[in-house]
Design an enzyme around this catalytic site. Structure first.
Site, PDB file in Angstrom:
ATOM      1  CD  GLU A  55      -4.934  -7.395   1.775  1.00  0.00           C
ATOM      2  OE1 GLU A  55      -4.648  -7.886   0.664  1.00  0.00           O
ATOM      3  OE2 GLU A  55      -4.669  -6.228   2.088  1.00  0.00           O
ATOM      4  CE  LYS A  92      -3.967  -0.071  -1.195  1.00  0.00           C
ATOM      5  NZ  LYS A  92      -2.987   0.107  -0.093  1.00  0.00           N
TER       6      LYS A  92
END
Ligand code: PGA
Ligand code: ZN
Length: 428
Positions: free
Chosen positions: A204, A336
């Site tokens: 990330e 999410k």
């Protein structure tokens, strides 16, 4: 405005793995696009990501079956529907799939379509996506949680904890919070180079450094915030994603590098100790998704002093969030969209979280695309927090940058409460 054509094809995510892009045309020239992200430290209760599992094709990771489902069954079911009727279309997708976890059509198929429908719907009405999704009510720019150092499944287990994140507490605006982030991220990188610890960047975009213990990373982060010229504990706080389902073997929580293991109670002691010794404002998945009683004990111990976020525990699933509320297992929910598989169910989970008096945090996945839907979702729902990984890599910066554009579009209607968002759940 009726759905005219539904197309889908394979693209690639930020790890280079196959994923789906869906394009929905309402009329020639008016199209909406949806792209699906993918997790690495996935929860066992997530909706199913359908992959072909054919080792000769992209190591088994291709998504051609899910794409066939979109172009065949799903297209036949939704063509001619009003593209602005998001809930009806999402309900149709859920019914068509017919399983609890979208395992027949694949949640990657349903979400690609659902996202493309939302995008096309906003364009059909000539509105920005945040404005369309929020029915004109979205104006709160989210507080960013930004990864400085990555570990766990995202960095070959160099350290055990998955995310060491920065939270800028007292910035006056979203843009100012990014300035502080820039300073801390850069300073941390320079320090790691000076100390000879820099190895690379994790999935990330956070640094992936050499450290022997998790405590040493926490000490480093405190030093980096200080060296960047900010007061740790006042200007900036630390947030941790333990991704502890990955550490748990059903009996013990294990730190691999130090070869240490902990019972649930011992691990709770460790989490509480870190929250005392370091300026920690938020802990995510501090325990495994199967350890419900552990979550209750930890929440009791932390007693409203720290945000406790369920990611794998809740998987954006309203049923699981309801159970968490009844047992007081947490006080925040990571959101999410691909954990549940449609836009409408995602928004329902956010509303439920808020109605519980908890905080939602809109989140990216470790495998992302250039899609910026979640930036719009965060503002549309006035969620108040967003987590997109680090301050590097195009798929991450696409979201931070989109929020700058939304901020400008909102102009003086934009709101930003920064770290005061925590006043809604914490006693401090
Ligand atoms: P994942 O990681 O996308 O690999 O699940 C993100 C997170 O755990 O928050
Ligand atoms: Zn997580």
């Amino acid at each position: 405005m009726k759905i005219h054509t539904v197309d889908a094809y394979q693209i690639f995510d930020s790890r280079g793995n196959p994923t789906i892009e869906c394009v929905i045309a309402v009329e020639p020239g008016l199209t909406g696009v949806g792209r699906v992200p993918s997790g690495a430290s996935t929860g066992q209760y997530e909706a199913l990501e359908l992959r072909d599992e054919d080792p000769r094709q992209f190591g088994g990771r291709s998504v051609f079956t899910a794409i066939e489902h979109i172009k065949g069954e799903i297209a036949a079911a939704i063509k001619g529907n009003d593209v602005c009727n998001q809930e009806a279309i999402d309900t149709r997708l859920i019914d068509l799939d017919g399983t609890q976890n979208k395992s027949r059509l694949g949640a990657n198929a349903t979400l690609a379509v659902s996202l493309a429908v939302a995008d096309a719907g906003s364009k059909a009405l000539g509105k920005a996506l945040y404005d369309y999704l929020g029915v004109g009510q979205g104006r709160l720019l989210p507080l960013p949680e930004i990864q400085i150092i990555g570990g766990g499944a995202h960095a070959h287990w160099q350290v055990d904890i998955q995310d060491f994140l920065l939270v800028v507490m007292n910035a006056a605006s979203y843009e100012e919070s990014l300035k502080v982030t820039y300073d801390v991220y850069r300073t941390a990188g320079d320090l790691l180079l000076q100390q000879g610890r820099a190895v690379g960047v994790a999935d990330e975009g956070g640094y992936w450094p050499l450290f022997d213990t998790n405590d040493a990373v926490l000490d480093f982060l405190v030093d980096a915030i200080d060296a960047a010229g900010y007061v740790c504990g006042r200007d900036c706080m630390i947030s941790l994603d333990f991704a502890a389902s990955d550490l748990y073997d059903g009996e013990y929580y294990r730190f691999r590098k130090q070869d240490r293991h902990f019972t649930s109670d011992e691990f709770i002691d460790l989490v509480v100790d870190w929250c005392h010794r370091y300026p920690v404002i938020s802990v995510e998945d501090p325990l495994a998704d199967s350890d419900w009683t552990g979550w209750e004990r930890l929440s009791h111990r932390l007693n409203g002093r720290v945000q406790i976020v369920g990611d794998d525990l809740f998987t954006t699933n309203s049923q699981r969030i309801r159970k968490g509320r009844e047992t007081n297992a947490a006080n925040a929910v990571l959101i999410k969209p691909n954990q549940i598989g449609t836009v409408s169910e995602t928004i329902a989970a956010i509303e439920l979280t808020k109605n519980n008096g908890w905080l939602p945090i809109i989140s990216a996945r470790s495998g992302e695309t250039e899609d910026t839907f979640i930036a719009h979702l965060a503002v549309a729902t006035n969620a108040g927090q967003i987590k997109v990984g680090s301050f590097a890599r195009g798929e991450r910066m696409a979201k931070w940058n989109e929020l700058i554009r939304i901020s400008r579009a909102l102009g003086n209607r934009a709101q930003f409460v920064g770290g005061r968002i925590y006043d809604r759940i914490l006693r401090r």
